[in-house]
Design a protein around this motif. Structure first.
Motif, PDB file in Angstrom:
ATOM      1  N   PHE A  90     -29.193  -3.560  -6.001  1.00 50.41           N
ATOM      2  CA  PHE A  90     -29.706  -2.920  -4.789  1.00 50.41           C
ATOM      3  C   PHE A  90     -28.590  -2.926  -3.746  1.00 50.41           C
ATOM      4  O   PHE A  90     -28.448  -3.873  -2.983  1.00 50.41           O
ATOM      5  CB  PHE A  90     -30.939  -3.648  -4.281  1.00 50.41           C
ATOM      6  CG  PHE A  90     -32.052  -3.702  -5.296  1.00 50.41           C
ATOM      7  CD1 PHE A  90     -32.727  -2.557  -5.672  1.00 50.41           C
ATOM      8  CD2 PHE A  90     -32.407  -4.900  -5.882  1.00 50.41           C
ATOM      9  CE1 PHE A  90     -33.738  -2.593  -6.616  1.00 50.41           C
ATOM     10  CE2 PHE A  90     -33.425  -4.956  -6.818  1.00 50.41           C
ATOM     11  CZ  PHE A  90     -34.087  -3.796  -7.187  1.00 50.41           C
ATOM     12  N   LEU A  93     -29.039  -3.724   0.039  1.00 53.05           N
ATOM     13  CA  LEU A  93     -29.613  -5.013   0.426  1.00 53.05           C
ATOM     14  C   LEU A  93     -28.548  -6.105   0.357  1.00 53.05           C
ATOM     15  O   LEU A  93     -27.478  -5.910  -0.225  1.00 53.05           O
ATOM     16  CB  LEU A  93     -30.784  -5.351  -0.514  1.00 53.05           C
ATOM     17  CG  LEU A  93     -32.151  -4.764  -0.144  1.00 53.05           C
ATOM     18  CD1 LEU A  93     -32.114  -3.260  -0.026  1.00 53.05           C
ATOM     19  CD2 LEU A  93     -33.184  -5.166  -1.170  1.00 53.05           C
ATOM     20  N   GLU A  97     -31.118 -11.039  -0.986  1.00 50.50           N
ATOM     21  CA  GLU A  97     -32.305 -10.193  -1.191  1.00 50.50           C
ATOM     22  C   GLU A  97     -32.338  -9.622  -2.599  1.00 50.50           C
ATOM     23  O   GLU A  97     -33.390  -9.493  -3.216  1.00 50.50           O
ATOM     24  CB  GLU A  97     -32.316  -9.045  -0.161  1.00 50.50           C
ATOM     25  CG  GLU A  97     -32.695  -9.499   1.235  1.00 50.50           C
ATOM     26  CD  GLU A  97     -32.485  -8.425   2.295  1.00 50.50           C
ATOM     27  OE1 GLU A  97     -33.149  -8.499   3.332  1.00 50.50           O
ATOM     28  OE2 GLU A  97     -31.637  -7.528   2.102  1.00 50.50           O
ATOM     29  N   MET A 100     -33.831 -12.186  -4.593  1.00 46.26           N
ATOM     30  CA  MET A 100     -35.227 -12.457  -4.232  1.00 46.26           C
ATOM     31  C   MET A 100     -36.187 -11.481  -4.919  1.00 46.26           C
ATOM     32  O   MET A 100     -37.294 -11.847  -5.298  1.00 46.26           O
ATOM     33  CB  MET A 100     -35.426 -12.330  -2.727  1.00 46.26           C
ATOM     34  CG  MET A 100     -34.705 -13.345  -1.898  1.00 46.26           C
ATOM     35  SD  MET A 100     -35.498 -14.941  -1.906  1.00 46.26           S
ATOM     36  CE  MET A 100     -36.942 -14.634  -0.908  1.00 46.26           C
ATOM     37  N   ILE A 101     -35.733 -10.231  -5.063  1.00 44.62           N
ATOM     38  CA  ILE A 101     -36.641  -9.210  -5.607  1.00 44.62           C
ATOM     39  C   ILE A 101     -37.093  -9.555  -7.022  1.00 44.62           C
ATOM     40  O   ILE A 101     -38.292  -9.551  -7.297  1.00 44.62           O
ATOM     41  CB  ILE A 101     -35.989  -7.812  -5.480  1.00 44.62           C
ATOM     42  CG1 ILE A 101     -36.038  -7.402  -4.008  1.00 44.62           C
ATOM     43  CG2 ILE A 101     -36.711  -6.792  -6.341  1.00 44.62           C
ATOM     44  CD1 ILE A 101     -35.316  -6.135  -3.676  1.00 44.62           C
TER      45      ILE A 101
ATOM     46  N   MET B 225     -39.341  -5.260   1.921  1.00 46.90           N
ATOM     47  CA  MET B 225     -38.123  -5.392   1.122  1.00 46.90           C
ATOM     48  C   MET B 225     -38.238  -4.575  -0.164  1.00 46.90           C
ATOM     49  O   MET B 225     -37.268  -3.947  -0.601  1.00 46.90           O
ATOM     50  CB  MET B 225     -37.891  -6.860   0.790  1.00 46.90           C
ATOM     51  CG  MET B 225     -36.522  -7.105   0.219  1.00 46.90           C
ATOM     52  SD  MET B 225     -36.101  -8.839   0.169  1.00 46.90           S
ATOM     53  CE  MET B 225     -37.253  -9.419  -1.028  1.00 46.90           C
ATOM     54  N   MET B 226     -39.430  -4.555  -0.755  1.00 52.18           N
ATOM     55  CA  MET B 226     -39.641  -3.753  -1.961  1.00 52.18           C
ATOM     56  C   MET B 226     -39.438  -2.268  -1.652  1.00 52.18           C
ATOM     57  O   MET B 226     -38.891  -1.532  -2.462  1.00 52.18           O
ATOM     58  CB  MET B 226     -41.052  -3.951  -2.513  1.00 52.18           C
ATOM     59  CG  MET B 226     -41.330  -5.348  -2.999  1.00 52.18           C
ATOM     60  SD  MET B 226     -40.145  -5.879  -4.225  1.00 52.18           S
ATOM     61  CE  MET B 226     -40.659  -7.565  -4.451  1.00 52.18           C
ATOM     62  N   ARG B 228     -37.489  -1.037   0.611  1.00 51.02           N
ATOM     63  CA  ARG B 228     -36.051  -0.792   0.715  1.00 51.02           C
ATOM     64  C   ARG B 228     -35.415  -0.772  -0.670  1.00 51.02           C
ATOM     65  O   ARG B 228     -34.449  -0.041  -0.918  1.00 51.02           O
ATOM     66  CB  ARG B 228     -35.395  -1.852   1.605  1.00 51.02           C
ATOM     67  CG  ARG B 228     -35.689  -1.609   3.081  1.00 51.02           C
ATOM     68  CD  ARG B 228     -34.860  -2.503   3.969  1.00 51.02           C
ATOM     69  NE  ARG B 228     -35.296  -3.881   3.847  1.00 51.02           N
ATOM     70  CZ  ARG B 228     -34.466  -4.912   3.777  1.00 51.02           C
ATOM     71  NH1 ARG B 228     -33.170  -4.735   3.830  1.00 51.02           N
ATOM     72  NH2 ARG B 228     -34.936  -6.132   3.671  1.00 51.02           N
ATOM     73  N   SER B 232     -33.045   1.975  -2.474  1.00 46.81           N
ATOM     74  CA  SER B 232     -31.721   1.578  -2.915  1.00 46.81           C
ATOM     75  C   SER B 232     -31.479   1.886  -4.390  1.00 46.81           C
ATOM     76  O   SER B 232     -30.443   2.435  -4.758  1.00 46.81           O
ATOM     77  CB  SER B 232     -31.532   0.091  -2.645  1.00 46.81           C
ATOM     78  OG  SER B 232     -30.226  -0.295  -2.922  1.00 46.81           O
ATOM     79  N   ASN B 233     -32.413   1.515  -5.253  1.00 43.43           N
ATOM     80  CA  ASN B 233     -32.190   1.692  -6.689  1.00 43.43           C
ATOM     81  C   ASN B 233     -33.504   1.553  -7.449  1.00 43.43           C
ATOM     82  O   ASN B 233     -33.916   0.467  -7.823  1.00 43.43           O
ATOM     83  CB  ASN B 233     -31.186   0.643  -7.180  1.00 43.43           C
ATOM     84  CG  ASN B 233     -30.703   0.942  -8.576  1.00 43.43           C
ATOM     85  OD1 ASN B 233     -31.355   1.660  -9.335  1.00 43.43           O
ATOM     86  ND2 ASN B 233     -29.564   0.393  -8.936  1.00 43.43           N
ATOM     87  N   LEU B 242     -40.868  -4.403 -11.640  1.00 44.88           N
ATOM     88  CA  LEU B 242     -41.693  -3.942 -10.533  1.00 44.88           C
ATOM     89  C   LEU B 242     -42.070  -2.481 -10.748  1.00 44.88           C
ATOM     90  O   LEU B 242     -41.238  -1.681 -11.167  1.00 44.88           O
ATOM     91  CB  LEU B 242     -40.917  -4.068  -9.222  1.00 44.88           C
ATOM     92  CG  LEU B 242     -40.642  -5.501  -8.821  1.00 44.88           C
ATOM     93  CD1 LEU B 242     -39.487  -5.560  -7.848  1.00 44.88           C
ATOM     94  CD2 LEU B 242     -41.883  -6.133  -8.215  1.00 44.88           C
TER      95      LEU B 242
END
Lengths: 252, 398
Positions: A90, A93, A97, A100-101, B225-226, B228, B232-233, B242
């Motif tokens: 990502f 980020l 982060e 964290m994902i 955040m998810m 974003r 992002s990707n 996810l």
């Protein structure tokens, strides 16, 4: 009975048979390398394992369950993580982060509407993420913008993102492509450690024979979409058919 | 404070103070002075600032976080408006049920539109949302006339008799909050200045602060955040276990509900609605607001909304007579020439001015007005440090 059982898998793209009758078995806790000349179908095979492609024939069983027809996120939730040939992270980020994902994915599943919790309150996950960053020697970079890192760091980050999920099977697509020799050796050491300490099974696609013979306990050689041989590294080295497959490639 | 970190709490406090003091801040010039036409502190415009601020905040949750550019968000504003006006026509002139229904209907409609549109991404997603919005506009304009009033739209009329409001026969109902009428104002004259404190503005302002607070919480949550991560990707996200679909759909519905909230508030303020509220230019306007203010920043969309609404209402009011007054000090021929030059940019030409400002911002400040503010802030800090080497640490945009 291996943790990953691929039986008779075939995949055609139009008139081209990318894979035909591929059968292989990855033993638990082992490192299994899949090698072969360009166009042998290695990446296609990998894509069939993670749900990006659905094979036309055959079966793929992981941990006693079929992965066919499942979506990539469902297959990940079963315990398969994938490292890409070019690092997929990502970029917008921070490094922390990024780690964290996958932690959230592991803990909360494929979707959870945690809109009113706070990211900064997830002390446990932050600690876990920082810990894994230390393991891959990136603790000092945790607040960096992921996109601004070097390619090698991006690879290590992607690896860490997979490791933090504690996968049962880690799939690696040319993890050392484009790396300098020193970086390659570091990666080999890291992967060895992952396999030995964390007991994570690995299937690895690789061109670099140095990497393959340093890591793999078993090797499958693919040529033109079919497995040529599956054997131990020592036996592969002396195999005439394998040499022919590679020499045949260089003549083209 | 309120579960926000110090920086966010500071921002929230600042916005709160601005909302409270807006009638003073926006009226810096005394009544009757030449500059009085630049005063923006009258109720109608202030209400628009905060209401379109809500619209833009919600749009930014979708566009700023997930990167999905919806070109049909005005449809949700319209659906919310129609739902609200029917509540006021049928049930009660109290604005609370109207606003709640606006949010619910806009949310349901967003669920439908999002479910279909989110099957595609990029330009195809934008076109799908645009198509939905234009279909809604066409429906409201003609096909659904019994429900929407067609071209003329819906107003509260003397024949309307809401169930729970005791109106005398023939009395035109007025929107209120438990008896407090939206139109009622308290005027405060100090010297030549006249400040108007309007009930409707403050109610919309409080709603805007709540909406802003929720948006900060969403930005700072794992859910944010998810979103974003989606931008992002998306591939990495899916291979990380996810499912990006429900995340984007949730963001779409939330931003649709924000639009509905704004639509409901518009009706609460002026008790009327027309189909032009759903026209594609209205959808485009909220895109401009977000980009002008700063996409993906917390405060940017509010600034962008304020800027556009200010220009729409203030620059469009300036006419040639006013220009002649301003430039009266110039020699005659020169005066006419200057007025001739400026003429296309004022009055009906305010779009031209907006276009130039927009181009300048996109080219020189890709991060919008927020980036402009940050650059100025950095400039001051560098001066303060008196030549100390700036670390130039890029702080994430607020």
């Amino acid at each position: 009975m291996g943790i990953l059982e691929v039986k008779g898998v075939g995949k055609r793209f139009g008139g081209l048979a990318a894979l035909s009758d591929v059968t292989l078995s990855v033993e638990e806790n082992s490192v299994h390398a899949i090698i072969g000349p360009n166009g042998a179908g290695k990446s296609t095979l990998l894509n069939c394992l993670v749900g990006k492609l659905i094979p036309d024939t055959g079966s793929v069983m992981f941990d006693g369950q079929s992965v066919l027809g499942r979506k990539p996120h469902e297959i990940n939730q079963m315990g398969i993580s994938r490292v890409f040939q070019t690092p997929e992270i990502f970029g917008d980020l921070t490094v922390l982060e990024n780690i964290m994902i996958p932690c959230f994915a592991k803990r909360d599943g494929a979707f959870r509407m945690h809109a009113f919790e706070q990211f900064s309150h997830e002390k446990e996950l932050i600690e876990k993420s920082e810990h894994i960053l230390e393991d891959v020697n990136m603790a000092d970079k945790k607040d960096m913008h992921a996109a601004s890192m070097s390619r090698g760091d991006k690879r290590r980050l992607e690896m860490a993102m997979c490791l933090v999920q504690d996968p049962k099977l880690l799939l690696l697509d040319e993890p050392t492509a484009g790396m300098a020799r020193a970086d390659t050796n570091n990666t080999i050491d890291l992967l060895k450690e992952i396999n030995e300490k964390r007991k994570i099974t690995m299937a690895i696609i690789e061109h670099d024979m140095h990497v393959v013979f340093s890591l793999a306990q078993r090797i499958t050689v693919l040529a033109q979409g079919t497995p040529l041989v599956e054997d131990t590294p020592d036996n592969i080295k002396g195999n005439a058919k394998v040499q022919e497959a590679y020499l045949g490639e260089s003549q083209n | 404070m309120l579960g926000l970190n110090a920086k966010d709490a500071g921002l929230f406090l600042l916005v709160t103070i601005m909302v409270i003091l807006a009638p003073l801040i926006l009226n810096p010039f005394p009544e009757g002075s030449e500059l009085a036409q630049f005063n923006a502190g009258y109720p109608d415009l202030m209400q628009r600032f905060v209401i379109f601020g809500i619209f833009a905040i919600g749009f930014n949750i979708l566009f700023g976080l997930t990167g999905y550019l919806s070109f049909g968000h005005a449809a949700f504003l319209g659906v919310g408006s129609y739902a609200a006006i029917w509540m006021m026509k049928l049930l009660t002139l109290n604005v609370i049920p109207a606003i709640i229904m606006a949010v619910i209907f806009a949310g349901l409609f967003a669920l439908l539109v999002g479910f279909v549109s989110l099957r595609r991404s990029g330009i195809y997603f934008s076109i799908l949302t645009l198509a939905f919005a234009q279909m809604s506009y066409a429906l409201a304009y003609s096909v659904l006339t019994p429900l929407t009033g067609g071209e003329t739209g819906l107003q509260i009329k003397s024949t309307d008799s809401p169930l729970l409001s005791n109106l005398a026969n023939g009395e035109i109902g007025r929107a209120n909050l438990f008896g407090l009428e939206m139109g009622s104002s308290f005027e405060w004259g100090v010297g030549n200045w006249l400040f108007t404190f309007n009930a409707g503005y403050y109610i919309a302002g409080i709603v805007m602060l709540m909406a802003f607070y929720m948006s900060i919480r969403i930005f700072r949550s794992p859910f944010g955040m998810m979103l974003r991560a989606v931008k992002s990707n998306q591939q990495r996200m899916n291979y990380t276990g996810l499912n990006s679909k429900p995340y984007t759909l949730a963001a779409f519905v939330i931003s649709g509900m924000y639009a509905g909230l704004a639509g409901g508030l518009l009706v609460a303020m002026d008790t009327q609605v027309g189909p032009e509220r759903m026209f594609w230019t209205a959808s485009g306007e909220v895109v401009l607001m977000s980009i002008l203010g700063g996409v993906g920043t917390l405060i940017g969309p509010v600034l962008g909304a304020g800027m556009i609404k200010y220009m729409e209402n203030i620059i469009s009011k300036i006419n040639d007579n006013i220009l002649h007054q301003w430039f009266a000090f110039l020699p005659d021929g020169m005066e006419d020439f200057v007025v001739f030059l400026i003429h296309p940019f004022i009055g009906k030409g305010w779009h031209l001015t907006l276009g130039l400002v927009f181009m300048a911002v996109v080219i020189f400040l890709p991060g919008g007005l927020v980036e402009g503010g940050q650059r100025i802030g950095r400039l001051f800090r560098r001066k303060k440090r008196d030549g100390a080497v700036g670390d130039a640490a890029k702080t994430p945009a607020e």
